[in-house]
Design a protein around this motif. Structure first.
Motif, PDB file in Angstrom:
ATOM      1  N   HIS A   1       0.838  -1.196   0.000  1.00 31.55           N
ATOM      2  CA  HIS A   1       0.000   0.000   0.000  1.00 31.55           C
ATOM      3  C   HIS A   1       0.879   1.254   0.000  1.00 31.55           C
ATOM      4  CE1 HIS A   1      -3.249   2.756   0.760  1.00 31.55           C
ATOM      5  NE2 HIS A   1      -2.628   3.204   1.834  1.00 31.55           N
ATOM      6  N   GLY A   2       0.716   2.080  -1.018  1.00 34.12           N
ATOM      7  CA  GLY A   2       1.519   3.284  -1.129  1.00 34.12           C
ATOM      8  C   GLY A   2       2.856   3.082  -1.801  1.00 34.12           C
ATOM      9  N   PHE A   3       3.148   1.837  -2.207  1.00 34.62           N
ATOM     10  CA  PHE A   3       4.441   1.540  -2.838  1.00 34.62           C
ATOM     11  C   PHE A   3       4.264   1.072  -4.286  1.00 34.62           C
ATOM     12  CE2 PHE A   3       5.149   1.019   1.726  1.00 34.62           C
ATOM     13  CZ  PHE A   3       6.277   1.815   1.894  1.00 34.62           C
ATOM     14  N   GLU A   4       3.259   1.628  -4.955  1.00 32.08           N
ATOM     15  CA  GLU A   4       2.947   1.159  -6.302  1.00 32.08           C
ATOM     16  C   GLU A   4       4.074   1.423  -7.295  1.00 32.08           C
ATOM     17  OE1 GLU A   4      -0.884   1.758  -4.122  1.00 32.08           O
ATOM     18  OE2 GLU A   4       0.961   2.924  -4.362  1.00 32.08           O
ATOM     19  N   TYR A   5       4.846   2.485  -7.076  1.00 30.15           N
ATOM     20  CA  TYR A   5       5.903   2.767  -8.050  1.00 30.15           C
ATOM     21  C   TYR A   5       7.308   2.469  -7.515  1.00 30.15           C
ATOM     22  CZ  TYR A   5       6.594   7.324  -5.696  1.00 30.15           C
ATOM     23  OH  TYR A   5       6.843   8.310  -4.785  1.00 30.15           O
ATOM     24  N   GLN A   6       7.408   1.949  -6.287  1.00 33.00           N
ATOM     25  CA  GLN A   6       8.713   1.535  -5.783  1.00 33.00           C
ATOM     26  C   GLN A   6       9.082   0.163  -6.345  1.00 33.00           C
ATOM     27  OE1 GLN A   6       6.961   3.460  -3.502  1.00 33.00           O
ATOM     28  NE2 GLN A   6       8.499   5.043  -3.225  1.00 33.00           N
ATOM     29  N   ASN A   7      10.376  -0.143  -6.395  1.00 32.68           N
ATOM     30  CA  ASN A   7      10.774  -1.466  -6.878  1.00 32.68           C
ATOM     31  C   ASN A   7      11.377  -2.305  -5.754  1.00 32.68           C
ATOM     32  OD1 ASN A   7      13.469  -0.197  -7.020  1.00 32.68           O
ATOM     33  ND2 ASN A   7      12.806   0.588  -9.027  1.00 32.68           N
ATOM     34  N   TRP A   8      12.691  -2.377  -5.613  1.00 30.85           N
ATOM     35  CA  TRP A   8      13.236  -3.400  -4.710  1.00 30.85           C
ATOM     36  C   TRP A   8      13.149  -3.046  -3.235  1.00 30.85           C
ATOM     37  CZ3 TRP A   8      17.295  -3.239  -1.212  1.00 30.85           C
ATOM     38  CH2 TRP A   8      18.128  -2.114  -1.257  1.00 30.85           C
ATOM     39  N   PHE A   9      13.038  -1.764  -2.901  1.00 24.76           N
ATOM     40  CA  PHE A   9      13.090  -1.368  -1.489  1.00 24.76           C
ATOM     41  C   PHE A   9      12.102  -0.243  -1.194  1.00 24.76           C
ATOM     42  CE2 PHE A   9      15.007   1.670   1.612  1.00 24.76           C
ATOM     43  CZ  PHE A   9      14.842   0.898   2.751  1.00 24.76           C
ATOM     44  N   GLY A  10      11.450  -0.345  -0.036  1.00 26.54           N
ATOM     45  CA  GLY A  10      10.569   0.722   0.415  1.00 26.54           C
ATOM     46  C   GLY A  10      10.542   0.784   1.930  1.00 26.54           C
ATOM     47  N   PHE A  11      10.105   1.910   2.459  1.00 28.30           N
ATOM     48  CA  PHE A  11       9.974   2.034   3.917  1.00 28.30           C
ATOM     49  C   PHE A  11       8.879   3.030   4.263  1.00 28.30           C
ATOM     50  CE2 PHE A  11      13.072   5.178   2.626  1.00 28.30           C
ATOM     51  CZ  PHE A  11      12.858   6.287   3.420  1.00 28.30           C
ATOM     52  N   SER A  12       8.188   2.748   5.357  1.00 30.53           N
ATOM     53  CA  SER A  12       7.189   3.654   5.919  1.00 30.53           C
ATOM     54  C   SER A  12       7.717   4.210   7.232  1.00 30.53           C
ATOM     55  CB  SER A  12       5.866   2.923   6.172  1.00 30.53           C
ATOM     56  OG  SER A  12       5.320   2.440   4.969  1.00 30.53           O
ATOM     57  N   ILE A  13       7.295   5.431   7.554  1.00 31.82           N
ATOM     58  CA  ILE A  13       7.760   6.103   8.760  1.00 31.82           C
ATOM     59  C   ILE A  13       6.564   6.341   9.679  1.00 31.82           C
ATOM     60  CG2 ILE A  13       8.987   8.095   9.695  1.00 31.82           C
ATOM     61  CD1 ILE A  13      10.108   8.563   6.873  1.00 31.82           C
ATOM     62  N   PHE A  14       6.697   5.935  10.915  1.00 33.93           N
ATOM     63  CA  PHE A  14       5.670   6.137  11.934  1.00 33.93           C
ATOM     64  C   PHE A  14       6.311   6.838  13.129  1.00 33.93           C
ATOM     65  CE2 PHE A  14       4.671   2.400   9.459  1.00 33.93           C
ATOM     66  CZ  PHE A  14       3.320   2.524   9.179  1.00 33.93           C
ATOM     67  N   ALA A  15       5.475   7.440  13.955  1.00 31.94           N
ATOM     68  CA  ALA A  15       5.964   8.069  15.181  1.00 31.94           C
ATOM     69  C   ALA A  15       5.002   7.757  16.313  1.00 31.94           C
ATOM     70  CB  ALA A  15       6.116   9.579  15.010  1.00 31.94           C
ATOM     71  N   GLU A  16       5.538   7.589  17.484  1.00 28.23           N
ATOM     72  CA  GLU A  16       4.744   7.237  18.660  1.00 28.23           C
ATOM     73  C   GLU A  16       3.659   8.276  18.903  1.00 28.23           C
ATOM     74  OE1 GLU A  16       5.467   6.049  23.381  1.00 28.23           O
ATOM     75  OE2 GLU A  16       7.109   6.799  22.138  1.00 28.23           O
ATOM     76  N   GLY A  17       2.432   7.788  19.111  1.00 37.02           N
ATOM     77  CA  GLY A  17       1.329   8.682  19.403  1.00 37.02           C
ATOM     78  C   GLY A  17       0.543   9.128  18.181  1.00 37.02           C
TER      79      GLY A  17
END
Length: 376
Positions: A266-282
């Protein structure tokens, strides 16, 4: 005809008032200053482009999802940008095609979408980020992930979690060691997204072989051990991906939580070999994402790239970027030279225009008495 109440805005659009607007600008400036310190130079693409040009570069967005209008000059269809990454890619592939690589660019600005979702009801969002164009190597990934973390830390964000994914892993496995029929691939992706082991097994025996990827999800180090065990069963088919993930994770500080979901898409439709999501506490949901992708050049060839985007509205709403300014009320007939000196020292000055003005009502924290500030 229904009368629109004064000040009513379209659904999903809103004003930012003081002091949140200033906090927003300050947070964006901290991110941009951080990426600039790593050599990323600012670009400012336009808010709208010709629809066909924009759509051709937005692999994750359909034309019917765009806010569109007819340009009265060219009579061509325009689209308001829903994402700035594609615009940066266009700039790199055209205006900066001959610039030395790797090319480091940064950006910040509003983006707008035709529809919102329940998690994020706003249709206009602020996007700020950085793109490294000319490489999608492990070294580029290490830089991008760590610059993204440093940018958030510069904005005083704590409790950061980075969730790694391998967006094209299913395609790579289906075309190699774990063949799937073409009609099964999408179904396997869907059940892996849902983490539904029973439904995955029910698709076919070939699909059932993907079950270990559900188990290879969670805290990074434990999940990586399970992914490595799965890789051993495949005869080392994804050795390079595992080595890449280990290298990317290695320099990240102990105060950042790492997780792995190797099949998240989800949200990585145009990424290829590597992806990452960023979250923060709260905070509910992600506050940013990034990864590797390809930019299409004018001749149809592709150029590798790596980048990240942050969507900082939840941080701004929570007070990040906010500072209590020192606001100084200047009475009538004050010394302008002294006032200029105080501004150079960091004071915000509010000059009286009439004798009746009240500095405290104007949210001043101090007033100028003689040649010295005094607290209210």
């Amino acid at each position: 005809m229904t009368t629109i109440p004064p000040g009513l805005l379209p659904e999903g659009l809103s004003d930012r008032l003081p002091p949140e607007a200033e906090a927003s600008a300050r947070l964006v400036r901290r991110v941009l200053d951080t990426v600039a310190a790593h050599g990323y130079e600012r670009v400012m693409p336009p808010l709208a482009e010709f629809e066909d040009t924009l759509v051709s570069r937005l692999k994750s967005m359909r034309a019917e999802d765009l806010v569109r209008a007819i340009d009265p000059v060219s009579q061509r269809s325009l689209a308001l940008r829903p994402d700035m990454t594609a615009q940066v890619g266009r700039i790199a592939a055209t205006r900066l095609a001959s610039a030395p690589r790797p090319l480091r660019l940064s950006y910040a600005g509003p983006v707008i979408r035709l529809r919102a979702n329940q998690l994020r009801p706003e249709r206009e969002r602020l996007q700020v980020g950085a793109e490294l164009i000319g490489s999608d190597s492990v070294a580029a990934a290490v830089e991008i992930v760590n610059v993204a973390i440093e940018s958030l830390q510069a904005a005083s964000v704590t409790g950061i979690t980075i969730d790694f994914t391998l967006p094209d892993l299913i395609d790579a496995l289906a075309a190699g060691p774990l063949p799937l029929a073409p009609e099964e691939i999408e179904a396997v992706r869907a059940e892996l997204d849902a983490k539904d082991a029973g439904a995955l097994v029910a698709i076919s025996p070939a699909a059932a072989a993907y079950f270990p990827l559900i188990e290879a999800t969670g805290p990074f180090h434990a999940a990586m051990e399970r992914l490595e065990a799965f890789n051993a069963q495949l005869g080392g088919a994804i050795d390079s991906r595992i080595a890449g993930l280990r290298a990317i994770a290695k320099p990240i500080g102990w105060d950042v939580t790492l997780t792995l979901d190797p099949t998240e898409r989800h949200g990585f439709e145009y990424q290829n070999w590597f992806g990452f999501s960023i979250f923060a506490e709260g905070f509910t949901g992600e506050i940013g994402r990034g990864g590797s992708y390809a930019i299409t050049r004018a001749d149809g060839s592709e150029e590798p790239a790596m980048g990240f985007s942050l969507y900082p509205e939840p941080l701004i709403d929570a007070g990040f970027g906010g500072e209590a300014p020192k606001r100084l009320f200047l009475p009538l007939h004050h010394d302008p030279v002294l006032a200029a000196q105080l501004r150079a020292e960091g004071w915000q000055t509010i000059a009286a225009l009439t004798p009746q003005e009240n500095g405290e009502a104007l949210r001043c924290t101090h007033w100028l008495e003689g040649d010295s500030p005094r607290a209210y």
